[in-house]
Design a protein around this motif. Structure first.
Motif, short mmCIF file in Angstrom:
data_model
loop_
_atom_site.label_atom_id
_atom_site.label_comp_id
_atom_site.label_asym_id
_atom_site.label_seq_id
_atom_site.Cartn_x
_atom_site.Cartn_y
_atom_site.Cartn_z
N LYS A 4 -41.71 -20.74 -68.20
CA LYS A 4 -41.74 -19.31 -68.21
C LYS A 4 -42.32 -18.78 -69.47
O LYS A 4 -42.85 -17.54 -69.42
CB LYS A 4 -40.35 -18.63 -68.24
N ASP A 5 -43.00 -19.54 -70.40
CA ASP A 5 -43.61 -19.36 -71.61
C ASP A 5 -45.15 -19.32 -71.45
O ASP A 5 -45.76 -19.09 -72.48
CB ASP A 5 -42.98 -19.97 -72.86
N VAL A 33 -39.64 -13.12 -59.24
CA VAL A 33 -39.97 -12.58 -60.47
C VAL A 33 -41.18 -11.24 -60.25
O VAL A 33 -40.88 -10.29 -60.48
CB VAL A 33 -40.38 -13.49 -61.59
N GLU A 67 -34.95 -5.30 -64.07
CA GLU A 67 -35.17 -6.12 -65.42
C GLU A 67 -34.32 -7.41 -65.48
O GLU A 67 -34.97 -8.47 -66.09
CB GLU A 67 -34.99 -5.21 -66.48
N THR A 68 -33.10 -7.22 -65.35
CA THR A 68 -31.90 -8.34 -65.29
C THR A 68 -32.34 -9.39 -64.43
O THR A 68 -32.34 -10.53 -64.84
CB THR A 68 -30.61 -7.73 -65.13
N LYS A 69 -32.80 -9.01 -63.15
CA LYS A 69 -33.09 -10.11 -62.12
C LYS A 69 -34.50 -10.84 -62.70
O LYS A 69 -34.49 -12.09 -62.27
CB LYS A 69 -33.11 -9.47 -60.84
N GLN A 70 -35.52 -10.08 -63.04
CA GLN A 70 -36.46 -10.81 -63.60
C GLN A 70 -36.39 -11.75 -64.48
O GLN A 70 -36.64 -13.09 -64.16
CB GLN A 70 -37.35 -9.90 -64.15
N GLU A 71 -35.46 -11.81 -65.33
CA GLU A 71 -35.08 -12.60 -66.35
C GLU A 71 -34.25 -13.76 -65.76
O GLU A 71 -34.42 -15.20 -66.28
CB GLU A 71 -33.96 -11.96 -67.70
N MET A 72 -33.45 -13.58 -64.85
CA MET A 72 -32.58 -14.69 -64.29
C MET A 72 -33.60 -15.29 -63.34
O MET A 72 -33.59 -16.86 -63.51
CB MET A 72 -31.62 -13.88 -63.15
N LEU A 74 -36.93 -15.96 -63.89
CA LEU A 74 -37.65 -16.59 -64.70
C LEU A 74 -36.81 -17.90 -65.40
O LEU A 74 -37.62 -19.27 -65.30
CB LEU A 74 -38.18 -15.89 -65.98
N SER A 75 -35.76 -17.58 -65.51
CA SER A 75 -34.92 -18.94 -65.88
C SER A 75 -34.84 -20.07 -64.80
O SER A 75 -35.10 -21.29 -64.87
CB SER A 75 -33.62 -18.62 -66.29
#
Length: 209
Positions: A4-5, A33, A67-72, A74-75
């Motif tokens: 993800k980085d 994402v 925004e929350t789901k994007q982060e989830m 990505l993980s």
């Protein structure tokens, strides 16, 4: 470096390498994402505009969710690759004695369950995204109609791709009850996803006439 980085070019090269992971499961999560990124964009193009005053609170709530789901998701791009690596590690365990074989079988079953659960979570998150799109298509800024259509495609690709990965892992399970439960959920998620995607695509194509 975590997947993800990576920048887009690095991630693409990593997927294209001879290593089997990251593969389809990570790509499916990243499709999700992108779906939520487009939902967030449409919300921002709707929020603060007088024409859409009646749906401001709804759009702000959906933006927070996106925004929350994007982060989830990505993980989950990284977790999917980690899950595959756990299966490979279990396959590499020694099997010289009966005790070693039993330990290896248990480790492989647990690793396979984990590897199936990760894309199952991806599929669920993508289905949630699809479920939000019909309302967004009705109430969001119509200038972003094509973007909402692409969001639907991303969620559908992420959902279906994730389900492929659940199913291929389920094949390797020894527990028939766990296998059947996974496959039953796959069938339900696919059915719901197909219905929602058809609804979204119908709205998009109607708006593009």
């Amino acid at each position: 470096m975590a997947l993800k980085d990576m920048n887009l070019g690095e991630f693409g090269l990593e997927v294209a390498s001879s290593s089997p992971a990251p593969g389809g499961g990570s790509v499916a999560a990243y499709a999700g994402v992108q779906g939520y990124a487009l939902v967030a964009m449409v919300c921002r193009l709707t929020i603060g505009r007088e024409k859409f005053a009646a749906v401001q609170d709804e759009m702000k709530s959906l933006l927070d969710l996106a925004e929350t789901k994007q982060e989830m998701l990505l993980s989950l791009v990284d977790e999917d690759t980690e899950g595959f690596n756990c299966v490979m590690a279990a396959l590499g365990l020694p099997k010289s004695s009966e005790e070693e074989k039993n330990l290896r079988r248990k480790a492989l079953e647990n690793a396979t369950l984990k590897a199936a659960d990760i894309p199952l979570r991806t599929a669920r998150e993508c289905l949630i995204g699809l479920s939000k799109l019909p309302s967004l298509l009705d109430k969001g800024n119509p200038n972003a109609l094509s973007d909402m259509g692409v969001a639907a495609l991303m969620f559908k690709s992420g959902l279906e791709g994730a389900l492929y990965n659940v199913q291929i892992n389920a094949i390797g399970l020894k527990s028939s009850s766990r296998k059947e439960a996974l496959l039953a959920e796959c069938q339900a998620l696919r059915s719901d996803g197909n219905s929602l995607f058809e609804e979204c695509q119908g709205k998009v194509l109607e708006g593009l006439k």
